[in-house]
Design a protein around this motif. Structure first.
Motif, PDB file in Angstrom:
ATOM      1  N   PHE A 110       0.839  -1.192   0.000  1.00 42.46           N
ATOM      2  CA  PHE A 110       0.000   0.000   0.000  1.00 42.46           C
ATOM      3  C   PHE A 110       0.881   1.251   0.000  1.00 42.46           C
ATOM      4  CE2 PHE A 110      -3.048   2.815   2.409  1.00 42.46           C
ATOM      5  CZ  PHE A 110      -3.841   3.041   1.318  1.00 42.46           C
ATOM      6  N   PHE A 111       1.983   1.178   0.726  1.00 42.15           N
ATOM      7  CA  PHE A 111       2.978   2.255   0.716  1.00 42.15           C
ATOM      8  C   PHE A 111       3.456   2.531  -0.709  1.00 42.15           C
ATOM      9  CE2 PHE A 111       7.540   3.202   0.993  1.00 42.15           C
ATOM     10  CZ  PHE A 111       7.544   4.320   1.787  1.00 42.15           C
ATOM     11  N   VAL A 112       3.788   1.462  -1.459  1.00 40.33           N
ATOM     12  CA  VAL A 112       4.244   1.642  -2.846  1.00 40.33           C
ATOM     13  C   VAL A 112       3.152   2.291  -3.681  1.00 40.33           C
ATOM     14  CG1 VAL A 112       4.976   0.424  -4.899  1.00 40.33           C
ATOM     15  CG2 VAL A 112       5.855  -0.260  -2.701  1.00 40.33           C
ATOM     16  N   THR A 113       1.898   1.825  -3.509  1.00 39.69           N
ATOM     17  CA  THR A 113       0.793   2.407  -4.264  1.00 39.69           C
ATOM     18  C   THR A 113       0.671   3.901  -3.994  1.00 39.69           C
ATOM     19  OG1 THR A 113      -0.326   0.333  -3.842  1.00 39.69           O
ATOM     20  CG2 THR A 113      -1.625   2.074  -4.802  1.00 39.69           C
ATOM     21  N   LEU A 114       0.756   4.281  -2.723  1.00 38.93           N
ATOM     22  CA  LEU A 114       0.589   5.697  -2.380  1.00 38.93           C
ATOM     23  C   LEU A 114       1.708   6.541  -2.964  1.00 38.93           C
ATOM     24  CD1 LEU A 114      -0.588   5.445   1.286  1.00 38.93           C
ATOM     25  CD2 LEU A 114      -1.897   6.011  -0.705  1.00 38.93           C
ATOM     26  N   MET A 115       2.950   6.021  -2.925  1.00 36.27           N
ATOM     27  CA  MET A 115       4.067   6.781  -3.489  1.00 36.27           C
ATOM     28  C   MET A 115       3.872   6.979  -4.989  1.00 36.27           C
ATOM     29  SD  MET A 115       6.328   7.974  -1.601  1.00 36.27           S
ATOM     30  CE  MET A 115       7.352   7.887  -0.181  1.00 36.27           C
ATOM     31  N   ALA A 116       3.482   5.912  -5.713  1.00 37.87           N
ATOM     32  CA  ALA A 116       3.292   6.033  -7.156  1.00 37.87           C
ATOM     33  C   ALA A 116       2.132   6.972  -7.459  1.00 37.87           C
ATOM     34  CB  ALA A 116       3.050   4.663  -7.767  1.00 37.87           C
ATOM     35  N   LEU A 117       1.099   6.949  -6.604  1.00 38.63           N
ATOM     36  CA  LEU A 117      -0.012   7.884  -6.813  1.00 38.63           C
ATOM     37  C   LEU A 117       0.445   9.324  -6.632  1.00 38.63           C
ATOM     38  CD1 LEU A 117      -3.117   6.234  -5.234  1.00 38.63           C
ATOM     39  CD2 LEU A 117      -2.983   7.318  -7.432  1.00 38.63           C
ATOM     40  N   ALA A 118       1.349   9.558  -5.671  1.00 43.87           N
ATOM     41  CA  ALA A 118       1.886  10.913  -5.510  1.00 43.87           C
ATOM     42  C   ALA A 118       2.609  11.337  -6.785  1.00 43.87           C
ATOM     43  CB  ALA A 118       2.814  10.973  -4.310  1.00 43.87           C
ATOM     44  N   GLY A 119       3.329  10.393  -7.413  1.00 48.35           N
ATOM     45  CA  GLY A 119       3.963  10.705  -8.691  1.00 48.35           C
ATOM     46  C   GLY A 119       2.947  11.060  -9.757  1.00 48.35           C
ATOM     47  N   LEU A 120       1.819  10.334  -9.776  1.00 44.23           N
ATOM     48  CA  LEU A 120       0.769  10.654 -10.755  1.00 44.23           C
ATOM     49  C   LEU A 120       0.186  12.040 -10.509  1.00 44.23           C
ATOM     50  CD1 LEU A 120      -1.363   7.462 -11.340  1.00 44.23           C
ATOM     51  CD2 LEU A 120       0.292   8.525 -12.802  1.00 44.23           C
TER      52      LEU A 120
END
Lengths: 101, 182
Positions: free
Chosen positions: B35-45
């Motif tokens: 979930f941490f990885v998902t949130l970081m990639a979403l911040a990139g988006l």
């Protein structure tokens, strides 16, 4: 630049994965993660549309509000989960099926 | 294919792949860290959607706050939960998950169908915004802009939100305190 529809496609996929997680997981914390995934899909939509509102900033401001609300929700939900664990010794939402007395 | 496009597809792939991992994994700790990885990639988006302030807020609030809370709750809820989770049957696809899977797929088909029927180049309000130069350009400084509109145009929702946050904090502290005969 990137099209609007690309953002919406990613967000649709994220929303449906969140729905699946909520429906299948047998652990309250994982169900909470599913809810967070769906919320993030909505925030991605707000941000993507917010590009066309530079003067009044509607999309980005409400994305901020949604993030803060999600944090408040999580704090309360985790407190409730801890209490449920103290009472039932399990956090499976399917097994916590009776009231106080 | 510009650099921005490549970054977008890479981040979108990371978001969807890590979310799929969350959906299929049985291990709670792996789920939280994915979930941490998902949130970081979403911040990139969000950065690619020209909302850099939202991206920073996402990292500070979600990664700094929500994830730490989740790990706390996981550690406080004890070892029995973990053992309970590990001992379950290990089928990748089980028949009890079929309705949920069908529902999610049906939802996805409906949303994608609407997306492909919409003609994004002729949305009236988007065209208005482009005509009035109301579109965020990649080199605009948006943080000050957001700050000004937060305390002028959106002052009332902002204050209501602060009261709600206070109530949520007090409520969470009240719920999770030790009960002494009350």
């Amino acid at each position: 630049m990137i099209n609007l529809s690309d953002f919406l496609l990613v967000s649709a996929g994220l929303f449906c994965i969140g729905l699946y997680v909520i429906l299948t997981k047998r652990n309250s914390i994982q169900v909470l993660i599913g809810i967070e995934l769906m919320l993030n899909a909505a925030i991605l939509n707000l941000v993507a549309f917010g590009k066309y509102d530079k003067i009044s900033n509607g999309g980005q401001t409400f994305a901020l509000f949604a993030i803060v609300l999600a944090a408040a929700t999580t704090a309360v939900a985790l407190a409730i989960i801890l209490n449920v664990y103290k009472k039932y010794k399990t956090i499976d939402p399917g097994k916590t099926d009776h009231l106080k007395d | 294919m510009t650099m921005v496009k490549i970054m977008f597809y890479l981040l979108g792939f990371i978001v969807l792949a890590s979310a799929l991992f969350i959906a299929t994994s049985k291990n709670l700790v792996r789920t939280i860290f994915m979930f941490f990885v998902t949130l970081m990639a979403l911040a990139g988006l969000y950065v690619l959607a020209l909302a850099d302030f939202i991206a920073i807020t996402q990292i500070v609030v979600y990664v700094g706050g929500v994830l730490v809370l989740m790990i706390f709750a996981f550690m406080l809820s004890g070892r029995e939960t973990l053992a309970n989770l590990e001992g379950r049957q290990n089928h990748f696809v089980s028949i009890s998950k079929l309705p949920a899977f069908l529902l999610a797929i049906a939802f996805f088909i409906v949303i994608v169908n609407i997306l492909f029927r919409t003609d994004f180049n002729s949305l009236p309000w988007v065209n208005d915004a482009i005509a009035q130069k109301n579109v965020i350009a990649p080199n605009d400084a948006m943080t000050g802009n957001i700050g000004v509109s937060l305390i002028t145009r959106y002052l009332l929702p902002f204050e209501i939100l602060s009261i709600l946050l206070l109530a949520a904090l007090v409520g969470a502290a009240h719920i999770s305190r030790k009960e002494q005969g009350a």
